[in-house]
Design a protein around this motif. Structure first.
Motif, PDB file in Angstrom:
ATOM      1  N   MET A 185      -2.634  -0.213   4.841  1.00 32.15           N
ATOM      2  CA  MET A 185      -3.827   0.492   4.368  1.00 32.15           C
ATOM      3  C   MET A 185      -4.825   0.688   5.510  1.00 32.15           C
ATOM      4  N   GLN A 186      -5.058  -0.373   6.305  1.00 36.61           N
ATOM      5  CA  GLN A 186      -5.994  -0.254   7.416  1.00 36.61           C
ATOM      6  C   GLN A 186      -5.526   0.804   8.409  1.00 36.61           C
ATOM      7  N   ALA A 187      -4.233   0.835   8.673  1.00 39.83           N
ATOM      8  CA  ALA A 187      -3.699   1.837   9.596  1.00 39.83           C
ATOM      9  C   ALA A 187      -3.914   3.246   9.052  1.00 39.83           C
ATOM     10  N   TRP A 188      -3.724   3.418   7.722  1.00 35.07           N
ATOM     11  CA  TRP A 188      -3.933   4.753   7.139  1.00 35.07           C
ATOM     12  C   TRP A 188      -5.385   5.181   7.276  1.00 35.07           C
ATOM     13  N   PHE A 189      -6.326   4.287   6.974  1.00 36.78           N
ATOM     14  CA  PHE A 189      -7.741   4.636   7.098  1.00 36.78           C
ATOM     15  C   PHE A 189      -8.104   4.947   8.552  1.00 36.78           C
ATOM     16  N   ASN A 190      -7.538   4.195   9.468  1.00 36.27           N
ATOM     17  CA  ASN A 190      -7.823   4.442  10.879  1.00 36.27           C
ATOM     18  C   ASN A 190      -7.258   5.793  11.321  1.00 36.27           C
ATOM     19  N   ASP A 191      -6.044   6.094  10.905  1.00 37.69           N
ATOM     20  CA  ASP A 191      -5.388   7.329  11.333  1.00 37.69           C
ATOM     21  C   ASP A 191      -5.985   8.573  10.683  1.00 37.69           C
ATOM     22  N   ASN A 192      -6.569   8.415   9.488  1.00 40.95           N
ATOM     23  CA  ASN A 192      -7.080   9.572   8.753  1.00 40.95           C
ATOM     24  C   ASN A 192      -8.597   9.684   8.787  1.00 40.95           C
TER      25      ASN A 192
ATOM     26  N   PHE B 118       0.854  -1.183   0.000  1.00 34.34           N
ATOM     27  CA  PHE B 118       0.000   0.000   0.000  1.00 34.34           C
ATOM     28  C   PHE B 118       0.889   1.232   0.000  1.00 34.34           C
ATOM     29  N   GLU B 119       0.699   2.058  -1.005  1.00 33.91           N
ATOM     30  CA  GLU B 119       1.486   3.282  -1.104  1.00 33.91           C
ATOM     31  C   GLU B 119       0.759   4.410  -0.391  1.00 33.91           C
ATOM     32  N   LEU B 120       1.419   4.974   0.593  1.00 30.79           N
ATOM     33  CA  LEU B 120       0.799   6.046   1.363  1.00 30.79           C
ATOM     34  C   LEU B 120       0.510   7.243   0.460  1.00 30.79           C
ATOM     35  N   PRO B 121      -0.646   7.885   0.631  1.00 28.75           N
ATOM     36  CA  PRO B 121      -0.967   9.063  -0.173  1.00 28.75           C
ATOM     37  C   PRO B 121       0.092  10.150  -0.027  1.00 28.75           C
ATOM     38  N   VAL B 122       0.250  10.913  -1.080  1.00 33.21           N
ATOM     39  CA  VAL B 122       1.225  11.997  -1.081  1.00 33.21           C
ATOM     40  C   VAL B 122       0.832  13.032  -0.038  1.00 33.21           C
ATOM     41  N   SER B 123       1.788  13.454   0.757  1.00 36.04           N
ATOM     42  CA  SER B 123       1.510  14.464   1.769  1.00 36.04           C
ATOM     43  C   SER B 123       1.305  15.825   1.121  1.00 36.04           C
ATOM     44  N   GLY B 124       0.732  16.729   1.871  1.00 41.28           N
ATOM     45  CA  GLY B 124       0.454  18.066   1.361  1.00 41.28           C
ATOM     46  C   GLY B 124      -0.996  18.220   0.981  1.00 41.28           C
ATOM     47  N   GLU B 125      -1.452  19.462   0.941  1.00 36.83           N
ATOM     48  CA  GLU B 125      -2.863  19.728   0.664  1.00 36.83           C
ATOM     49  C   GLU B 125      -3.185  19.430  -0.791  1.00 36.83           C
ATOM     50  N   GLN B 126      -4.322  18.803  -1.000  1.00 36.94           N
ATOM     51  CA  GLN B 126      -4.774  18.421  -2.325  1.00 36.94           C
ATOM     52  C   GLN B 126      -5.729  19.486  -2.879  1.00 36.94           C
ATOM     53  N   ASP B 127      -6.043  19.333  -4.184  1.00 35.23           N
ATOM     54  CA  ASP B 127      -6.937  20.306  -4.821  1.00 35.23           C
ATOM     55  C   ASP B 127      -8.286  20.370  -4.134  1.00 35.23           C
ATOM     56  N   PHE B 128      -8.817  19.212  -3.697  1.00 37.94           N
ATOM     57  CA  PHE B 128     -10.133  19.226  -3.079  1.00 37.94           C
ATOM     58  C   PHE B 128     -10.126  19.996  -1.752  1.00 37.94           C
TER      59      PHE B 128
ATOM     60  N   TYR C   8     -11.191  -2.922   4.576  1.00 33.37           N
ATOM     61  CA  TYR C   8     -11.430  -4.358   4.410  1.00 33.37           C
ATOM     62  C   TYR C   8     -12.044  -4.658   3.050  1.00 33.37           C
ATOM     63  N   MET C   9     -12.923  -3.792   2.576  1.00 31.10           N
ATOM     64  CA  MET C   9     -13.554  -3.993   1.278  1.00 31.10           C
ATOM     65  C   MET C   9     -12.540  -3.931   0.141  1.00 31.10           C
ATOM     66  N   ASN C  10     -11.388  -3.313   0.373  1.00 24.78           N
ATOM     67  CA  ASN C  10     -10.390  -3.123  -0.680  1.00 24.78           C
ATOM     68  C   ASN C  10      -9.089  -3.872  -0.403  1.00 24.78           C
ATOM     69  N   ARG C  11      -9.135  -4.919   0.407  1.00 22.62           N
ATOM     70  CA  ARG C  11      -7.939  -5.613   0.850  1.00 22.62           C
ATOM     71  C   ARG C  11      -7.323  -6.535  -0.195  1.00 22.62           C
ATOM     72  N   LYS C  12      -8.134  -7.052  -1.135  1.00 22.84           N
ATOM     73  CA  LYS C  12      -7.716  -8.186  -1.958  1.00 22.84           C
ATOM     74  C   LYS C  12      -6.446  -7.949  -2.783  1.00 22.84           C
ATOM     75  N   PRO C  13      -6.233  -6.777  -3.386  1.00 23.03           N
ATOM     76  CA  PRO C  13      -5.019  -6.632  -4.212  1.00 23.03           C
ATOM     77  C   PRO C  13      -3.733  -6.539  -3.397  1.00 23.03           C
ATOM     78  N   PHE C  14      -3.834  -6.439  -2.067  1.00 26.02           N
ATOM     79  CA  PHE C  14      -2.659  -6.100  -1.277  1.00 26.02           C
ATOM     80  C   PHE C  14      -2.093  -7.316  -0.545  1.00 26.02           C
ATOM     81  N   SER C  15      -0.823  -7.254  -0.291  1.00 24.27           N
ATOM     82  CA  SER C  15      -0.184  -8.248   0.559  1.00 24.27           C
ATOM     83  C   SER C  15      -0.675  -8.073   1.990  1.00 24.27           C
ATOM     84  N   LYS C  16      -0.281  -9.017   2.857  1.00 21.72           N
ATOM     85  CA  LYS C  16      -0.692  -8.914   4.252  1.00 21.72           C
ATOM     86  C   LYS C  16      -0.196  -7.618   4.876  1.00 21.72           C
TER      87      LYS C  16
END
Length: 826
Positions: A132-139, A37-47, A118-126
């Motif tokens: 990914m779960q940690a990122w969703f929890n933290d954000n 899972f590649e962490l999202p780029v830091s910094g403010e986004q357009d949205f 959890y709904m998006n877990r399948k393409p990723f390694s353990k």
């Protein structure tokens, strides 16, 4: 029987072999899932840069909605294709009081952050999935915003096309602060954005009038109908008038669940549109009906009038269907064939203009947007036998009255709405009604009655077999449940029965006929209309009875009957058993669950001490292993417990037997919803749960479910219950039980969802928190009986339930800290 029936079905050896093969195949497939899972780029986004900002009561709220491409770019997941729409928030609390975000107010069926992971877990390694779960929890957007601090994050809502409109509540001190946002989404342009409203009329052409003057205009000056593009052919009636600013109208539509229309769609349909003042509608809103192909559509034009300074909008509200049914196939021929035109008027949903008009009135009323309402003449009556005909061949019938509604940006309670245009020019005085109200006999002798003042309401719910006897059709199979309602008005003023009180997505008689139609037969719609409540109005000194067609509820049918008059709202709640299901709580004798010498009355301090010393968690049948945490406590008698949860849309649970096992298996295989699916036994006090309740979501794999046990404690004479709640977010394979439900490990999130769910259903008198569970961190979780990890702050939520509706500002927040014992249940 497996440990958790909700999490595993009883299976045969043959099924086990098939499941083992499926498990092996799944393991081979997951071996290929090695993506990090590649962490999202830091910094403010357009949205973030295009965020909308509002401030109130020392709270500054910024919010934005990333579109589908921005979501893929930032998070790396295609959430939009899954029907998930992230909403970003930043909340700055500049006050000296803590604030609490009520996530439920944004979307009552929101997805939890870890559920999305959890709904998006399948393409990723353990490791990738864990990252990914940690990122969703933290954000995730936190609920708590301490005084003087700022918090930001995402809430994951259901996808809504077009403008993202939502309410947002924060509890700030002892008050509830309400925000409403309309967040534009890049790539969508609503039809009304193409209109230059300021340039539609010259200042000298705008007529300023008052309410009586508006009535004169509508009855004596405005034509009955829209026209074709030439202005020479009459179209459909202008049967609705809205008074209020464009913002107020838009907010009312959003609150009521209406969708905007894309400018591309409107322009594509210009040739077939209705016209007024030389133009097609300025704005079109629509609402998709539940589980069907019907829509309700509202077309609006800005009128050249101001009523006491408020803008006036002329409209057409009507049903339409999008299908290839027999009636739809006749559309092109109707205008050229009088026989088909007559058949269309007698049987079609779209010909019945008044039912759509009534739905709009109630929708505005129930979403808190209606300040004044009434009717005026001006359309002219047309009947089923002599229908009106619009250009293009469409036929319709109506009692001839225009609905006039005044909308407000501020929330208005049901009993605060005023009615105007009474006397001459009101439906009460109209003659030649399309349908006559009357009295319809009840379907059975299982009558439930409530009386308040000069009003008596009697209800009955027919079983599946009784419905077939009354209507000759298995409506339960179509998802329709008729409810018989009798209203006796012994007073001297008019009252209004609102079908939307029973079911906010109730079916009209013609919708019911359409869903049960198997062939083109004249008179099919009539059999439902003659047995239905056709009027909202109940005259003084009269009795009116008939059926309201609601969505199907098995087990116990819970509904409100709202009868509203001037400055008064009679809101009655009914809970009617419906034969057919074997429900678990029917097997419990709550009055004799404990011997009299075991029951103990406690004060508040003793209550907290006793509860904190109770077991932390559920157990297995042997009592040897700990499972999910007991994170809930309720105070209320069994009736209040069920009233509270059923008012909030929770369902009862069937016992384990052949039919319920089969329905569970079918739902698991098809991904369908089984709202009453049985759950296996978990143990507290050496006995299985006394009752289980569940709140179905998209499928049997996604639901909130709860188990409760009555304790021997009584607080101020009321029973005390202890319980466990978790959110199912999917299904996984195990060696021990073949399949098991995966729970959201953030059990506190599920606990807080329940508090908000019950509070918005007006079923909570007070709440507070105490210890007893024991904390477990995200990085060092505990496990339940099926091996799922969970983390928690270790607190139990204590709720005092109410059998009477309680507003958000009436809920008392209890500070239980002075009574903490410091003990943790074992």
């Amino acid at each position: 029987m497996p440990v958790v029936l909700q999490r595993c079905l009883a299976v045969t050896p043959g099924v086990r072999r098939i499941a083992s093969i499926a498990l092996l195949s799944l393991l081979l497939l997951t071996a290929c899932a090695s993506r990090p899972f590649e962490l999202p780029v830091s910094g403010e986004q357009d949205f973030v840069h295009r965020a909308l900002v509002q401030e109130q009561d020392g709270l500054v709220i910024a919010t934005s909605v990333p579109n589908a491409q921005e979501t893929r770019t930032f998070i790396g997941l295609d959430l939009y294709s899954q029907g998930i729409q992230p909403v970003w928030f930043k909340i700055e609390n500049r006050s000296d009081k803590p604030a609490r975000l009520v996530t439920w107010s944004i979307d009552r069926d929101y997805y939890s952050p870890i559920e999305v992971a959890y709904m998006n877990r399948k393409p990723f390694s353990k490791d990738g999935y864990q990252d990914m779960q940690a990122w969703f929890n933290d954000n995730a957007m936190p609920r708590k915003i301490p005084a003087g601090e700022t918090r930001s994050g995402f809430v994951y809502t259901h996808l809504r096309p077009g403008t993202k409109g939502f309410n947002m509540n924060l509890v700030h001190g002892s008050t509830a602060v309400d925000f409403t946002f309309f967040v534009p989404l890049p790539g969508f342009e609503a039809d009304f954005t193409r209109v230059d409203f300021a340039g539609l009329y010259q200042a000298e052409d705008i007529l300023e009038t008052d309410v009586p003057g508006l009535k004169v205009i509508l009855e004596q000056e405005l034509s009955c109908c829209a026209t074709d593009h030439t202005g020479s052919l009459a179209g459909s009636p202008l049967n609705t008038v809205l008074v209020g600013s464009g913002t107020a109208v838009r907010r009312a539509m959003m609150r009521g669940g209406w969708l905007e229309t894309s400018v591309d769609v409107t322009q594509a349909d210009d040739d077939g549109q209705q016209w007024y003042q030389g133009r097609t509608p300025d704005a079109v809103f629509s609402q998709l009906r539940v589980d069907g192909n019907e829509r309700i559509q509202l077309q609006l034009w800005l009128a050249p009038w101001l009523v006491d300074g408020e803008t006036v909008w002329l409209g057409q509200v009507y049903y339409f269907t999008e299908d290839d049914s027999l009636l739809a196939l006749f559309n092109e021929q109707i205008g050229r064939d009088s026989t088909l035109l007559n058949f269309f008027a007698r049987e079609s949903i779209t010909a019945d203009l008044d039912s759509a008009q009534k739905f709009l009135l109630q929708n505005l009323w129930y979403n808190g947007s209606l300040t004044l309402a009434g009717y005026s003449a001006g359309v002219g009556a047309s009947t089923v036998d002599e229908p009106g005909i619009a250009y293009g061949g469409g036929s319709y019938f109506t009692n001839g009255w225009r609905l006039v509604v005044f909308v407000s940006e501020q929330l208005t309670a049901l009993d605060e709405t005023k009615f105007v245009f009474y006397g001459r020019g009101s439906p009460q005085q109209a003659t030649g009604q399309v349908f006559q109200g009357g009295q319809v006999p009840p379907p059975n002798k299982r009558l439930h009655s409530q009386t308040t003042g000069q009003l008596t309401v009697v209800t009955a719910v027919p079983s599946k077999e009784e419905v077939r006897t009354v209507f000759g059709i298995d409506l339960y199979r179509k998802g329709v449940q008729p409810v018989w309602v009798q209203v006796e008005n012994r007073g001297d003023s008019s009252l209004y029965l609102t079908p939307m009180g029973l079911d906010q997505a109730y079916f009209t008689p013609r919708e019911t006929a359409n869903r049960s139609r198997t062939e083109a037969v004249i008179g099919h719609a009539r059999q439902f209309e003659v047995k239905a409540h056709q009027r909202l109005w109940v005259a003084p000194g009269s009795i009116q009875s008939g059926y309201v067609f609601t969505r199907l509820d098995e087990g116990t049918k819970s509904f409100n009957v709202d009868v509203i008059g001037e400055d008064v709202a009679h809101l009655m709640s009914f809970f009617v058993p419906v034969p057919g299901l074997k429900l678990d709580h029917y097997e419990r004798d709550f009055e004799n669950l404990y011997a009299k010498d075991q029951v103990r009355d406690v004060d508040l301090g003793q209550l907290v001490t006793e509860l904190e010393s109770m077991p932390c968690c559920v157990r297995n049948a042997a009592g040897s292993d700990k499972g999910d945490p007991l994170n809930l406590v309720f105070i209320g008698d069994p009736k209040e417990l069920y009233y509270a949860f059923m008012r909030a849309g929770w369902d009862e649970t069937e016992t384990i037997h052949g039919a319920s096992l089969w329905k569970t298996a079918v739902s698991a295989l098809t991904g369908g919803r089984y709202r009453y699916s049985p759950v296996s036994a978990l143990y507290v006090f050496d006995r299985p749960q006394d009752a289980a309740l569940q709140r179905a979501r998209g499928s049997i794999n996604e639901r909130n479910h709860m188990r409760v046990w009555m304790t021997a404690l009584r607080f101020e004479g009321e029973p005390v219950w202890i319980g466990q709640i978790s959110r199912d977010i999917g299904v996984r394979f195990t060696r021990k039980t073949i399949t098991t439900h995966k729970i959201d490990p953030d059990v506190d999130e599920t606990r807080e969802f329940l508090l908000e769910d019950l509070a918005f259903s007006q079923a909570v008198k007070a709440f507070g928190y105490l210890g007893g569970v024991g904390s477990a961190d995200y990085d060092e979780p505990r496990g339940n009986l099926t091996g799922d990890p969970y983390f928690t702050d270790g607190r139990r939520l204590l709720l005092w339930l109410s059998g009477e509706p309680m507003g958000l500002d009436e809920i008392e927040v209890m500070d239980l800290a002075p009574y903490y014992s410091g003990e943790v249940g074992e």
